[in-house]
Write a protein that holds these residues in place. Structure first.
Motif, PDB file in Angstrom:
ATOM      1  N   GLU A  81     -10.133  48.745 -19.884  1.00  0.00           N
ATOM      2  CA  GLU A  81      -9.449  47.577 -19.315  1.00  0.00           C
ATOM      3  C   GLU A  81      -9.505  47.519 -17.791  1.00  0.00           C
ATOM      4  O   GLU A  81      -8.711  46.819 -17.166  1.00  0.00           O
ATOM      5  CB  GLU A  81      -7.981  47.504 -19.785  1.00  0.00           C
ATOM      6  N   ILE A  82     -10.448  48.269 -17.162  1.00  0.00           N
ATOM      7  CA  ILE A  82     -10.616  48.036 -15.722  1.00  0.00           C
ATOM      8  C   ILE A  82     -11.199  46.640 -15.554  1.00  0.00           C
ATOM      9  O   ILE A  82     -11.874  46.117 -16.456  1.00  0.00           O
ATOM     10  CB  ILE A  82     -11.510  49.105 -15.068  1.00  0.00           C
ATOM     11  N   ARG A 131     -15.508  43.427 -21.007  1.00  0.00           N
ATOM     12  CA  ARG A 131     -14.231  44.130 -21.179  1.00  0.00           C
ATOM     13  C   ARG A 131     -14.466  45.461 -21.887  1.00  0.00           C
ATOM     14  O   ARG A 131     -15.183  45.536 -22.887  1.00  0.00           O
ATOM     15  CB  ARG A 131     -13.282  43.258 -21.996  1.00  0.00           C
ATOM     16  N   LEU A 132     -13.866  46.507 -21.362  1.00  0.00           N
ATOM     17  CA  LEU A 132     -13.923  47.826 -21.981  1.00  0.00           C
ATOM     18  C   LEU A 132     -12.632  48.020 -22.778  1.00  0.00           C
ATOM     19  O   LEU A 132     -11.549  48.186 -22.206  1.00  0.00           O
ATOM     20  CB  LEU A 132     -14.068  48.919 -20.917  1.00  0.00           C
ATOM     21  N   ASP A 133     -12.748  47.989 -24.094  1.00  0.00           N
ATOM     22  CA  ASP A 133     -11.577  48.046 -24.953  1.00  0.00           C
ATOM     23  C   ASP A 133     -11.864  49.008 -26.094  1.00  0.00           C
ATOM     24  O   ASP A 133     -12.611  48.686 -27.026  1.00  0.00           O
ATOM     25  CB  ASP A 133     -11.258  46.647 -25.493  1.00  0.00           C
ATOM     26  N   VAL A 134     -11.320  50.204 -26.011  1.00  0.00           N
ATOM     27  CA  VAL A 134     -11.627  51.215 -27.027  1.00  0.00           C
ATOM     28  C   VAL A 134     -11.059  50.840 -28.384  1.00  0.00           C
ATOM     29  O   VAL A 134     -11.506  51.359 -29.412  1.00  0.00           O
ATOM     30  CB  VAL A 134     -11.109  52.602 -26.590  1.00  0.00           C
ATOM     31  N   GLU A 135     -10.042  49.937 -28.419  1.00  0.00           N
ATOM     32  CA  GLU A 135      -9.473  49.543 -29.705  1.00  0.00           C
ATOM     33  C   GLU A 135     -10.304  48.466 -30.407  1.00  0.00           C
ATOM     34  O   GLU A 135     -10.081  48.181 -31.581  1.00  0.00           O
ATOM     35  CB  GLU A 135      -8.039  49.020 -29.525  1.00  0.00           C
ATOM     36  N   LYS A 136     -11.282  47.903 -29.680  1.00  0.00           N
ATOM     37  CA  LYS A 136     -12.123  46.865 -30.288  1.00  0.00           C
ATOM     38  C   LYS A 136     -12.971  47.478 -31.395  1.00  0.00           C
ATOM     39  O   LYS A 136     -13.535  48.560 -31.252  1.00  0.00           O
ATOM     40  CB  LYS A 136     -13.011  46.236 -29.215  1.00  0.00           C
ATOM     41  N   PHE A 160     -16.447  49.448 -30.980  1.00  0.00           N
ATOM     42  CA  PHE A 160     -16.647  49.868 -29.588  1.00  0.00           C
ATOM     43  C   PHE A 160     -16.915  51.371 -29.538  1.00  0.00           C
ATOM     44  O   PHE A 160     -16.197  52.170 -30.139  1.00  0.00           O
ATOM     45  CB  PHE A 160     -15.421  49.513 -28.756  1.00  0.00           C
ATOM     46  N   ALA A 161     -17.986  51.750 -28.810  1.00  0.00           N
ATOM     47  CA  ALA A 161     -18.335  53.165 -28.650  1.00  0.00           C
ATOM     48  C   ALA A 161     -17.650  53.696 -27.397  1.00  0.00           C
ATOM     49  O   ALA A 161     -17.802  53.122 -26.306  1.00  0.00           O
ATOM     50  CB  ALA A 161     -19.842  53.341 -28.554  1.00  0.00           C
ATOM     51  N   SER A 162     -16.937  54.780 -27.540  1.00  0.00           N
ATOM     52  CA  SER A 162     -16.194  55.318 -26.393  1.00  0.00           C
ATOM     53  C   SER A 162     -17.092  56.028 -25.397  1.00  0.00           C
ATOM     54  O   SER A 162     -16.668  56.363 -24.293  1.00  0.00           O
ATOM     55  CB  SER A 162     -15.111  56.276 -26.881  1.00  0.00           C
ATOM     56  N   ALA A 163     -18.357  56.286 -25.770  1.00  0.00           N
ATOM     57  CA  ALA A 163     -19.336  56.875 -24.846  1.00  0.00           C
ATOM     58  C   ALA A 163     -20.483  55.882 -24.681  1.00  0.00           C
ATOM     59  O   ALA A 163     -21.179  55.557 -25.641  1.00  0.00           O
ATOM     60  CB  ALA A 163     -19.843  58.208 -25.366  1.00  0.00           C
ATOM     61  N   LEU A 164     -20.656  55.381 -23.459  1.00  0.00           N
ATOM     62  CA  LEU A 164     -21.691  54.385 -23.162  1.00  0.00           C
ATOM     63  C   LEU A 164     -22.720  55.022 -22.238  1.00  0.00           C
ATOM     64  O   LEU A 164     -22.366  55.580 -21.197  1.00  0.00           O
ATOM     65  CB  LEU A 164     -21.071  53.152 -22.508  1.00  0.00           C
ATOM     66  N   TYR A 219     -17.769  57.876 -20.304  1.00  0.00           N
ATOM     67  CA  TYR A 219     -16.764  58.069 -21.342  1.00  0.00           C
ATOM     68  C   TYR A 219     -15.569  57.176 -21.018  1.00  0.00           C
ATOM     69  O   TYR A 219     -15.002  57.249 -19.922  1.00  0.00           O
ATOM     70  CB  TYR A 219     -16.344  59.536 -21.425  1.00  0.00           C
ATOM     71  N   ILE A 220     -15.201  56.334 -21.991  1.00  0.00           N
ATOM     72  CA  ILE A 220     -14.125  55.369 -21.772  1.00  0.00           C
ATOM     73  C   ILE A 220     -12.810  56.008 -22.201  1.00  0.00           C
ATOM     74  O   ILE A 220     -12.645  56.442 -23.346  1.00  0.00           O
ATOM     75  CB  ILE A 220     -14.382  54.071 -22.553  1.00  0.00           C
ATOM     76  N   ASN A 221     -11.892  56.071 -21.236  1.00  0.00           N
ATOM     77  CA  ASN A 221     -10.602  56.707 -21.458  1.00  0.00           C
ATOM     78  C   ASN A 221      -9.595  55.665 -21.932  1.00  0.00           C
ATOM     79  O   ASN A 221      -9.346  54.657 -21.257  1.00  0.00           O
ATOM     80  CB  ASN A 221     -10.127  57.352 -20.139  1.00  0.00           C
ATOM     81  N   GLY A 222      -9.039  55.901 -23.126  1.00  0.00           N
ATOM     82  CA  GLY A 222      -8.027  54.989 -23.624  1.00  0.00           C
ATOM     83  C   GLY A 222      -6.749  55.083 -22.819  1.00  0.00           C
ATOM     84  O   GLY A 222      -6.301  56.176 -22.447  1.00  0.00           O
TER      85      GLY A 222
END
Length: 571
Positions: free
Chosen positions: A277-278, A323-328, A331-335, A356-359
């Protein structure tokens, strides 16, 4: 009388005069014309011009003179570099003219006949031989190196491999001797072999080494005589190097910013962490590129399998684009992506990056049920479970849900207490009994208002609103009805349920002129009932009461006075 006669008898050197005497005897008398040649010896082939080869001395008889100068006749070869030069009346020198030059390899022996004639027609001639002795002459370059006043230029590309032949020096030697070749300076990145072949000796680099080399090529014969030539080698720049890429990548973890710096020469993957969500358009990397070849502009690119990031092709800044949304879902948490900097020939520098996307805690917890009404007996025993809450959190990883009372008598020392268990449920127990034993109460209980008979339908009577509460019900759990006093249905309460502050509204206008309305004083009794429950369960409702007195004033009639203890309004 004695007759006499004369005849000529010649040899190679002089003329003879033969005469007859009176007795018939002949005599032969040698005339005086004669040559004496001195100092005829071997001649070095490198003898300089005007070198004296020999001296010719001419003898004459008395009373005679030489007709002209002696001359060279019947020379072999015909073209020769010799000439007679008078030193005195009877002495001549034989000199070298220099044209053609003496060359042992061309003519090793000259034959010259010197001829002279005197004034008595006497002649004399003598043949001399001039031996040319061989002299060791220096070798000479052929081709472009033969021009001593000129530098031979050679152009080679910087990526020329070691051992590549770039030039062949050629020389000749008059004595056909075996020649040796040398190059200087010796540490010039080039070598020359015994045949004059020049080759590269090292790896050449236009950007890091010398871009031109001035060489002296030397050829030497066995006697040590030599010739030199000048050679200059120029390097041509080629696109043989990859660009270098330097990047500063930003970590944003739990709102804290840190920087990771790297460059493409390290050849390793970079890992960074970004909060979900940045903002879209947030810069996550700044890159710079350089190219030693310097043969054109560099452009930046991004190799990625998704559309979450993009790079400015000219500035090298990487930003988020989605949008970076790990709950989507999905969605892969590692891009992963790769940052590239490429030149015009697509030679590229690459830095691979894994993000790595941090929730973060960006989702509010939700519960399976938000309104729980417990219906039980009038007397409820202590420690009875009256509600069980099941709530969840969509954040990844899920946050620990903490249950805290927001309102109501819940907590230590209160009527109810919450006891969480391992499944994040809340159990609420009852310390005292409770039932619907409270009647709704309106404040104030009595309302008074005066209105004109010309008021239109839908008008809020003097802005009048009831204000009612029930201690054992919520404000929206009450409903309202006018129980009595509403002749001809001139009034209504709006809304009649779902609120604790309904307005009094004129429903039907008044008509005194036609006789339909005769009453000017209205005493409205309002019932407030606490049975507006969404659950629809049967309860024992309680009813409260409020009173509203309305006086309808005819336009031509003054209203009666009203009490100061009640609310007075006038339309």
């Amino acid at each position: 009388m004695v007759n006499s006669a004369s005849c000529m008898c010649t040899d190679l050197q002089s003329s003879l005069v033969v005469t007859w005497d009176g007795v018939g005897r002949d005599t032969c008398v040698q005339a005086a014309l004669n040559f004496v040649v001195e100092n005829v010896g071997p001649l070095l082939e490198n003898a300089s011009d005007h070198t004296r080869v020999a001296t010719v001395n001419v003898s004459l008889s008395p009373h005679t003179s030489l007709l002209g100068d002696p001359v060279i006749l019947n020379a072999s070869p015909v073209v020769h570099p010799f000439v007679l030069s008078r030193r005195s009346s009877h002495l001549w020198d034989l000199f070298i003219t220099g044209v053609p030059q003496l060359d042992f390899e061309e003519v090793a022996l000259y034959s010259l006949t010197i001829y002279a004639k005197d004034s008595h027609e006497a002649t004399a001639s003598q043949t001399i031989f001039v031996q040319i002795e061989d002299v060791n002459e220096p070798p000479a370059f052929t081709g472009s190196l033969a021009r001593e006043d000129q530098v031979t230029e050679i152009y080679i590309t910087e990526d020329t491999a070691p051992g590549t032949i770039i030039y062949k020096a050629a020389a000749k030697d008059a004595e056909d001797a075996v020649l040796e070749y040398f190059i200087s300076p010796e540490s010039s990145s080039f070598t020359i072999d015994s045949t004059g072949t020049i080759s590269t000796a090292t790896v050449l680099d236009f950007e890091r080494d010398m871009r031109s080399f001035s060489l002296v090529i030397k050829v030497v014969d066995p006697g040590g005589l030599f010739a030199t030539g000048n050679l200059k080698i120029f390097l041509i720049n080629v696109n043989n190097k990859d660009p270098t890429l330097t990047c500063s990548l930003f970590n944003i973890e739990n709102g804290v910013l840190s920087v990771t710096s790297t460059n493409s020469t390290l050849h390793h993957e970079v890992n960074i962490i970004l909060d979900e969500e940045i903002p879209i358009g947030k810069m996550i990397a700044m890159c710079q590129a350089a190219d030693e070849d310097n043969l054109g502009d560099l452009t930046f690119g991004l190799e990625t399998g998704d559309d979450y990031f993009a790079i400015d092709k000219e500035k090298g800044t990487v930003v988020t684009t989605s949008r970076l949304d790990v709950e989507k879902t999905g969605f892969a948490s590692a891009l992963s992506f790769s940052i590239k900097a490429c030149d015009g020939d697509q030679r590229c520098a690459i830095i691979p990056v894994t993000t790595y996307i941090n929730g973060i805690n960006d989702n509010s917890p939700f519960c399976d049920q938000y309104l729980i009404r417990y219906t039980g007996k009038e007397e409820i025993s202590k420690d009875t479970i009256i509600a069980k809450l099941a709530c969840h959190d969509l954040d990844k990883p899920p946050d620990t849900i903490h249950y805290a009372p927001r309102s109501g008598p819940v907590g230590s020392g209160q009527l109810f207490e919450q006891v969480p268990n391992a499944e994040n449920f809340i159990q609420v127990t009852v310390d005292i009994e409770d039932e619907n034993d409270e009647t709704p109460v309106c404040t104030p209980y009595l309302y008074k208002a005066v209105i004109s008979d010309g008021v239109v339908a839908g008008t809020n009577v003097n802005g009048l609103k009831l204000n009612c509460h029930d201690r054992d019900s919520r404000d929206f759990e009450m409903r309202f009805e006018i129980a009595s006093g509403n002749e001809n249905l001139h009034f209504k309460l709006d809304p009649s349920r779902g609120t604790n502050t309904p307005k009094l509204i004129v429903k039907n206008p008044f008509n005194f002129e036609s006789g339909a309305d005769l009453q000017q004083q209205y005493h409205l009794v309002v019932h407030v009932i606490d049975d507006n429950l969404k659950s629809g369960k049967a309860i024992k409702p309680k009813t409260g009461t409020a009173v509203i007195d309305i006086y309808v004033q005819r336009i031509s009639t003054l209203p009666p006075p009203t009490s100061s203890e009640v609310k007075n309004c006038r339309i």
